[in-house]
Design an enzyme around this catalytic site. Structure first.
Site, PDB file in Angstrom:
ATOM      1  CE  LYS A  82      -4.565   0.705   0.530  1.00 58.54           C
ATOM      2  NZ  LYS A  82      -5.656  -0.130   0.065  1.00 58.54           N
ATOM      3  N   GLY A 182     -24.240   2.936   5.531  1.00 55.66           N
ATOM      4  CA  GLY A 182     -23.370   3.578   4.542  1.00 55.66           C
ATOM      5  C   GLY A 182     -23.856   3.304   3.131  1.00 55.66           C
ATOM      6  N   GLY A 184     -22.753   4.458   0.250  1.00 59.96           N
ATOM      7  CA  GLY A 184     -21.747   5.023  -0.647  1.00 59.96           C
ATOM      8  C   GLY A 184     -21.633   4.216  -1.925  1.00 59.96           C
ATOM      9  CG  ASN A 185     -18.409   5.129  -4.582  1.00 59.04           C
ATOM     10  OD1 ASN A 185     -19.235   5.856  -5.104  1.00 59.04           O
ATOM     11  ND2 ASN A 185     -17.198   5.536  -4.260  1.00 59.04           N
ATOM     12  CB  VAL A 186     -19.226  -0.719  -1.746  1.00 64.12           C
ATOM     13  CG1 VAL A 186     -19.444  -2.225  -1.731  1.00 64.12           C
ATOM     14  CG2 VAL A 186     -17.825  -0.399  -2.236  1.00 64.12           C
TER      15      VAL A 186
HETATM   16  P1  NAD Z   1     -17.844   5.721   0.127  1.00 59.27           P
HETATM   17  O1  NAD Z   1     -17.061   6.822   0.715  1.00 59.27           O
HETATM   18  O2  NAD Z   1     -18.369   5.845  -1.260  1.00 59.27           O
HETATM   19  O3  NAD Z   1     -19.104   5.357   1.057  1.00 59.27           O
HETATM   20  C1  NAD Z   1     -19.077   5.387   2.440  1.00 59.27           C
HETATM   21  C2  NAD Z   1     -20.421   5.977   2.876  1.00 59.27           C
HETATM   22  O4  NAD Z   1     -20.496   5.878   4.286  1.00 59.27           O
HETATM   23  C3  NAD Z   1     -20.566   7.459   2.526  1.00 59.27           C
HETATM   24  O5  NAD Z   1     -21.802   7.664   1.874  1.00 59.27           O
HETATM   25  C4  NAD Z   1     -20.538   8.167   3.896  1.00 59.27           C
HETATM   26  O6  NAD Z   1     -21.336   9.324   3.944  1.00 59.27           O
HETATM   27  C5  NAD Z   1     -21.067   7.070   4.783  1.00 59.27           C
HETATM   28  N1  NAD Z   1     -20.699   7.191   6.196  1.00 59.27           N
HETATM   29  C6  NAD Z   1     -19.564   7.640   6.749  1.00 59.27           C
HETATM   30  N2  NAD Z   1     -19.641   7.566   8.107  1.00 59.27           N
HETATM   31  C7  NAD Z   1     -20.850   7.037   8.390  1.00 59.27           C
HETATM   32  C8  NAD Z   1     -21.511   6.723   9.591  1.00 59.27           C
HETATM   33  N3  NAD Z   1     -20.942   6.913  10.784  1.00 59.27           N
HETATM   34  N4  NAD Z   1     -22.756   6.201   9.520  1.00 59.27           N
HETATM   35  C9  NAD Z   1     -23.367   5.983   8.326  1.00 59.27           C
HETATM   36  N5  NAD Z   1     -22.778   6.283   7.147  1.00 59.27           N
HETATM   37  C10 NAD Z   1     -21.545   6.802   7.178  1.00 59.27           C
HETATM   38  O7  NAD Z   1     -16.917   4.413   0.264  1.00 59.27           O
HETATM   39  P2  NAD Z   1     -17.064   3.029  -0.457  1.00 59.27           P
HETATM   40  O8  NAD Z   1     -16.138   2.977  -1.612  1.00 59.27           O
HETATM   41  O9  NAD Z   1     -18.489   2.683  -0.640  1.00 59.27           O
HETATM   42  O10 NAD Z   1     -16.424   2.071   0.661  1.00 59.27           O
HETATM   43  C11 NAD Z   1     -17.135   1.777   1.856  1.00 59.27           C
HETATM   44  C12 NAD Z   1     -16.256   0.947   2.778  1.00 59.27           C
HETATM   45  O11 NAD Z   1     -15.838  -0.244   2.092  1.00 59.27           O
HETATM   46  C13 NAD Z   1     -14.949   1.640   3.211  1.00 59.27           C
HETATM   47  O12 NAD Z   1     -14.639   1.173   4.513  1.00 59.27           O
HETATM   48  C14 NAD Z   1     -13.932   1.109   2.229  1.00 59.27           C
HETATM   49  O13 NAD Z   1     -12.623   1.147   2.757  1.00 59.27           O
HETATM   50  C15 NAD Z   1     -14.420  -0.324   2.066  1.00 59.27           C
HETATM   51  N6  NAD Z   1     -14.013  -0.942   0.806  1.00 59.27           N
HETATM   52  C16 NAD Z   1     -14.376  -0.398  -0.384  1.00 59.27           C
HETATM   53  C17 NAD Z   1     -13.987  -1.020  -1.563  1.00 59.27           C
HETATM   54  C18 NAD Z   1     -14.377  -0.449  -2.918  1.00 59.27           C
HETATM   55  O14 NAD Z   1     -14.321  -1.175  -3.920  1.00 59.27           O
HETATM   56  N7  NAD Z   1     -14.808   0.804  -2.996  1.00 59.27           N
HETATM   57  C19 NAD Z   1     -13.228  -2.205  -1.528  1.00 59.27           C
HETATM   58  C20 NAD Z   1     -12.903  -2.752  -0.277  1.00 59.27           C
HETATM   59  C21 NAD Z   1     -13.302  -2.112   0.890  1.00 59.27           C
END
Ligand code: NAD
Length: 357
Positions: A82, A182, A184-186
């Protein structure tokens, strides 16, 4: 007391830490290579305005170790690495910075392969790719794999189904109450799979825009207050926001028989909260196993990208989750320990094989 840099490297079992500096572009980067027994260390480059260089180093050390376990448990011939770039992404990013950074990555001759992470994207990877071939997660118009989120979500869905089979005797999620923390994207893609399966979905997010988007896309989803989720009756708790939401307090309250979500580092303390979930009879799908879909997807790009191959590799998270549950039962251990044991065994066995050959 704060450990010295070398004590940190030694205690994490890291192979190499590389410090990169360029005064013309303002680049201050740290590349952490944890373990290359299985293959080159693959892991994203995160850009973050750390309070100190030490905080950046600590993050790179911690995250690169996690990537070793994620690649190993996913059956990939890759090690864990990383990188962090210290600074404000809104001010620091430029083509020259990325190309200078690309030259540093190239100087490692393939021992480290970079990709996107927090605050970095496919376009940044395109610039890095002008200076090195050791980069993945490039834009689709360059033959890259694009956004990893749908693949991460598919893997989470597979892990959830395996957990449902274990808990309820069927892997159908129809009618199951799932709380997604959450959107978000995932999270959005996970909700898409759950809607198709007929699950009853509740969602919380600190960002009201994300909630509006979710409800307009999936009108049947119920919005709930994030502060109340540990008081709710549910079948599956899906942590999809930040890490460390499984604490002594939250687990004591949690009413879900299953925890399965995409967030990294879900257990506030592996040694305390892994056993605590087991003692409470909660089925936990270890984070580095269930959220490996994105890593699996970018690994496919290294051999020439193919979506079907990526999907079929991600789908195997279902069987791997079952293997972890079997090991938990056979050895009477908690799921995080079982997943770590399998990952470590694979690294050990392949390491011996490489010595013999
Ligand atoms: P993202 O930033 O798009 O989504 C995260 C969401 O969580 C956001 O909408 C944010 O507003 C919300 N959030 C933050 N704090 C919060 C809380 N206390 N309560 C409720 N919602 C809250 O991120 P993502 O890409 O969707 O990733 C989400 C998680 O998955 C992260 O921990 C990331 O490290 C992990 N992850 C993502 C991927 C990927 O492919 N994007 C791969 C492996 C792991």
């Amino acid at each position: 007391m704060q450990q010295s840099v070398f004590e940190q490297i030694q205690s994490g079992g890291h192979e190499q830490i590389v410090f990169c500096q360029d005064k013309h572009t303002g680049l201050n980067a740290i590349i952490a290579i944890h373990n290359t027994t299985l293959g080159p260390a693959l892991g994203g480059t995160r850009m973050w305005n750390y309070a100190s260089h030490q905080d950046g180093l600590t993050d790179a050390i911690r995250l690169s170790r996690g990537m070793t376990y994620k690649a190993a448990i996913s059956g990939l011939n890759l090690g864990g690495g990383k990188a962090v770039i210290i600074g404000d992404a809104s001010k620091l990013k430029s083509e020259t910075l990325w190309r200078r950074y690309g030259k540093f990555v190239d100087s490692l001759n393939g021992k480290y392969i970079t990709a996107e992470d927090v605050n970095t994207n496919a376009k940044d990877m395109e610039y890095i790719g002008m200076e090195t071939k050791h980069v993945t997660g490039k834009p689709e118009y360059l033959g890259g794999s694009g956004d990893p989120s749908p693949f991460t979500a598919y893997g989470v869905y597979m892990g959830m189904k395996a957990a449902a089979k274990k808990a309820f005797g069927s892997d159908s999620l129809s009618g199951k109450k799932v709380v997604v923390q959450g959107a978000g994207n995932v999270g959005q893609y996970i909700i898409g799979y759950l809607v198709k399966d007929g699950a009853e979905i509740s969602v919380c997010d600190i960002n009201s825009e994300k909630l509006k988007q979710t409800v307009s896309k999936f009108p049947g989803v119920q919005v709930v207050d994030g502060n109340t989720i540990f008081d709710m009756e549910m079948d599956i708790y899906a942590p999809c926001a930040l890490g460390a939401t499984l604490t002594t307090e939250s687990i004591a309250k949690l009413k879900a028989p299953i925890v399965a979500g995409c967030a990294n580092n879900q257990l506030a303390d592996e040694d305390i909260h892994g056993p605590m979930l087991k003692d409470k009879g909660i089925i936990y799908v270890p984070d580095f196993l269930i959220n490996a879909g994105g890593l699996i997807n970018i690994s496919v790009e290294l051999d020439g990208y193919n979506t079907d191959r990526a999907n079929s590799m991600v789908e195997k998270i279902y069987n791997r989750t079952n293997e972890i549950f079997d090991l938990c039962d056979a050895e009477n251990i908690h799921a995080q320990a079982a997943a770590m044991r399998l990952a470590e065994k694979r690294i050990h066995d392949i390491g011996l094989l490489k010595k013999v050959l």
